[in-house]
Design a protein around this motif. Sequence first.
Motif, PDB file in Angstrom:
ATOM      1  N   TRP A  93      41.061 -35.458 109.407  1.00  0.00           N
ATOM      2  CA  TRP A  93      39.817 -34.704 109.975  1.00  0.00           C
ATOM      3  C   TRP A  93      39.609 -33.203 109.563  1.00  0.00           C
ATOM      4  O   TRP A  93      38.624 -32.877 109.173  1.00  0.00           O
ATOM      5  N   ALA A  96      38.605 -33.248 105.958  1.00  0.00           N
ATOM      6  CA  ALA A  96      37.283 -33.759 105.725  1.00  0.00           C
ATOM      7  C   ALA A  96      36.196 -32.657 106.180  1.00  0.00           C
ATOM      8  O   ALA A  96      35.127 -32.119 105.723  1.00  0.00           O
ATOM      9  N   GLY A  97      36.713 -31.615 107.146  1.00  0.00           N
ATOM     10  CA  GLY A  97      35.842 -30.807 107.583  1.00  0.00           C
ATOM     11  C   GLY A  97      35.858 -29.574 106.548  1.00  0.00           C
ATOM     12  O   GLY A  97      34.687 -29.032 106.399  1.00  0.00           O
ATOM     13  N   PHE A  99      35.941 -30.176 103.203  1.00  0.00           N
ATOM     14  CA  PHE A  99      35.200 -30.722 102.320  1.00  0.00           C
ATOM     15  C   PHE A  99      33.738 -30.477 102.748  1.00  0.00           C
ATOM     16  O   PHE A  99      33.149 -30.320 101.838  1.00  0.00           O
ATOM     17  N   ALA A 100      33.325 -30.925 104.018  1.00  0.00           N
ATOM     18  CA  ALA A 100      32.093 -30.783 104.271  1.00  0.00           C
ATOM     19  C   ALA A 100      31.403 -29.175 104.301  1.00  0.00           C
ATOM     20  O   ALA A 100      30.468 -28.796 103.811  1.00  0.00           O
ATOM     21  N   ALA A 103      31.212 -28.110 100.916  1.00  0.00           N
ATOM     22  CA  ALA A 103      29.760 -28.861 100.266  1.00  0.00           C
ATOM     23  C   ALA A 103      28.562 -28.237 100.603  1.00  0.00           C
ATOM     24  O   ALA A 103      27.495 -27.990 100.106  1.00  0.00           O
ATOM     25  N   LEU A 104      28.440 -27.897 102.224  1.00  0.00           N
ATOM     26  CA  LEU A 104      27.274 -27.139 102.588  1.00  0.00           C
ATOM     27  C   LEU A 104      26.955 -25.897 102.087  1.00  0.00           C
ATOM     28  O   LEU A 104      25.899 -25.565 101.653  1.00  0.00           O
ATOM     29  N   CYS A 128      38.474 -21.603 106.468  1.00  0.00           N
ATOM     30  CA  CYS A 128      38.557 -23.104 106.797  1.00  0.00           C
ATOM     31  C   CYS A 128      40.047 -23.737 107.150  1.00  0.00           C
ATOM     32  O   CYS A 128      40.366 -24.266 108.019  1.00  0.00           O
ATOM     33  N   ILE A 226      31.338 -26.414 112.059  1.00  0.00           N
ATOM     34  CA  ILE A 226      32.175 -27.447 111.584  1.00  0.00           C
ATOM     35  C   ILE A 226      33.399 -27.580 112.530  1.00  0.00           C
ATOM     36  O   ILE A 226      33.875 -28.917 112.661  1.00  0.00           O
TER      37      ILE A 226
END
Length: 239
Positions: A93, A96-97, A99-100, A103-104, A128, A226
């Motif tokens: 998790w 994945a956070g 990565f998100a 990406a944003l 992050c 996020i």
Amino acid sequence: MGMKLRCSVHHHLLVIPPPPPSSSSLFSFSSYSPLLLPRKNIRDKQNQAILFERNLRSRRCVIVASTNVAAPLSEGWMPDKGASAPSLSDILWPSAGAFAAMALLGKMDQMLASKGISMTIAPLGAVCAVLFATPSSPAARKYNMFMAQIGCAAIGVLAFSFFGPGWLARSTALASSIAFMIYTRSNHPPAASLPILFIDGAKLHRLQFWYALFPGAAGCLLLCLIQEMVCYLKDNFKF
């Protein structure tokens, strides 16, 4: 917590048990005489008490808590033994956070490309790691993050205005940023890179003091949203 008695006379640790209870105002120290008191020439309890007190003073004993003993140097190079092994969800998790988030931010860069401004800056990658991997650490507190991000970015603008580009501006900005975080009690290590990024980034110079809010503080707003999702997933979807 265990307590140890450090005696400077013999240069070793000596544990002395408390004296036995007695109804008399003068204690009997006969059981301690092999260690501390010479039995010769001691005729009564009063002399024994006086000699016992003088003996302790001459040894200059210091009480040392066992938890204050320095840890071996090798422990700093090893993982925390008390921490349990992370589960797969604890790894997935946060990753994945991150990565998100990137990406944003990259999508926002495409929208701002015509203005020559980028939201994807290196300090946000460190943010992050702090927010997603260690959400309960002091550096992940919202006060610490926004206070340090805004303050350190403004310090970078001031340092560039006074000294221009170069080593003097970088050194002054970094030292001032650390002093600012200590003074305001807003420890957030990723913010220390914002002044250097501004001083060395020519495309950021035109932002002037808007740099204190954009892109660092603005990007942190997105990362906070996020982070809430990541924490929710970690707490409710474990595997």
